[in-house]
Enzyme design. Structure first.
Site, short mmCIF file in Angstrom:
data_model
loop_
_atom_site.label_atom_id
_atom_site.label_comp_id
_atom_site.label_asym_id
_atom_site.label_seq_id
_atom_site.Cartn_x
_atom_site.Cartn_y
_atom_site.Cartn_z
N GLY A 13 -0.46 11.30 -41.70
CA GLY A 13 -2.40 11.47 -41.73
C GLY A 13 -2.61 12.88 -41.89
O GLY A 13 -2.13 13.25 -42.92
N ASN A 82 -1.23 20.02 -34.53
CA ASN A 82 -2.38 19.10 -35.07
C ASN A 82 -2.14 17.88 -34.49
O ASN A 82 -3.15 16.81 -34.09
CB ASN A 82 -1.57 18.94 -36.40
CG ASN A 82 -2.24 17.38 -36.85
OD1 ASN A 82 -3.53 17.49 -37.99
ND2 ASN A 82 -1.38 16.41 -37.53
N GLY A 143 -19.14 8.49 -26.07
CA GLY A 143 -17.41 8.06 -25.53
C GLY A 143 -16.09 8.65 -26.39
O GLY A 143 -14.86 8.24 -25.76
N TYR A 147 -11.45 14.00 -25.27
CA TYR A 147 -11.47 14.50 -26.18
C TYR A 147 -11.85 15.61 -26.65
O TYR A 147 -11.56 16.58 -27.26
CB TYR A 147 -11.36 13.44 -27.90
CG TYR A 147 -10.94 13.14 -29.14
CD1 TYR A 147 -9.98 12.72 -29.63
CD2 TYR A 147 -11.60 14.31 -30.33
CE1 TYR A 147 -9.09 13.55 -30.52
CE2 TYR A 147 -11.95 15.12 -31.52
CZ TYR A 147 -10.32 14.05 -31.39
OH TYR A 147 -9.78 13.83 -32.80
#
Ligand code: CAA
Length: 240
Positions: A13, A82, A143, A147
């Site tokens: 990623g 990260n 949602g 996070y």
């Protein structure tokens, strides 16, 4: 001698692109990963960049991992925090474990890695810490209370630690990526993602390399006056 960097979540990623970009800038890179052995092995075979397994949510494991990197590559000059996970769901459906896993990995990982490396950077008078935040830490996202809170916390963490490193040549900055074409974003339901992309002025998802360019800039010798800042790379989706 080449600077030494650890990139957490550095084998796939956005992290993979960051590892490659730092390597291409002449840095000796250690790419950390937590679980996906197969991808890590393929990454190391393809790039020649060493990969190291530990869980950034585990305080002791971070110390041991850093010790191993330092024994093999030398003192760590650069850390790119990260590594990140999502456990999306509305608050009504989110479990305590979903909350805790995301906080411990995304925000706790920054603390654990800084505790293992920041003292050495200060003592040597040079260091670069780049924390990967998120547009969703700046703007919130339906949602994602876990996070968004963790990523928002990263931005506060960055500004506080930047003040502690400033006099010793250690800069601490954040990058806030928007929606980037990675596995994490591919996991968002297609209909939901289509609505998000429709709101990006540039009209597309970002590429991991576009985040990596920002990291290389912030880690450069010439970026010593940039500290405590957040570089938003999001196609204009959130102008902050
Ligand atoms: N604002 C207001 N209401 C919303 C909404 C929004 N943005 N999105 C959905 N709703 C409403 C729906 O219309 C629906 O209402 P009704 O019940 O009245 O019909 C209700 O909320 C339930 O919506 P869902 O069907 O979407 O609920 P769900 O429980 O099935 O799914 C979810 C919830 C898992 C959070 C899903 O919406 C989702 O995956 N959203 C995407 C979250 C996201 O963007 N994650 C980013 C991952 S990538 C990343 O995080 C990287 C980065 O840094 C950018």
């Amino acid at each position: 001698m080449a600077r030494v960097a650890i990139v957490t979540g550095g084998t796939r990623g956005i992290g993979e692109a960051i590892s490659l970009a730092l390597r291409d800038a002449g840095v000796a890179v250690a790419a950390n990963y937590a679980g996906n052995e197969e991808r890590a092995r393929a990454f190391t075979e393809k790039t020649g960049i060493r990969s190291y397994k530990w869980d950034v949510a585990d305080y002791d494991a971070c110390h041991k991992g850093v010790e191993q990197v330092e024994a093999e590559l030398g003192p760590v000059d650069i850390v790119v925090n990260n590594a990140g996970i999502t456990r999306d769901g509305t608050l009504l459906k989110m479990t305590y474990q979903d909350w805790k896993d995301v906080m411990d990995t995304n925000l706790g990982g920054c603390f654990n890695m800084a505790k293992s490396t920041f003292p050495g950077m200060r003592a040597r008078g040079w260091g670069r810490i780049v924390n990967i935040g998120s547009i969703n830490g700046q703007a919130g996202q339906y949602g994602q209370v876990n996070y968004a809170a963790a990523k928002s916390g990263i931005h506060g963490f960055t500004k506080a630690l930047a003040q502690e490193g400033a006099k010793s040549g250690v800069t601490v900055n954040a990058i806030a990526p928007g929606y980037i074409d990675t596995d994490m974003v591919a996991a968002v339901p297609q209909d939901v993602l289509a609505k998000i992309v429709a709101k990006i002025p540039v009209g597309r998802l970002g590429h991991a390399e576009e985040i990596a360019r920002g990291v290389v800039f912030l880690c450069g010798e010439e970026a010593g006056f940039v500290t405590g800042s957040t570089l938003s790379i999001n196609g204009g989706q959130h102008m902050y």
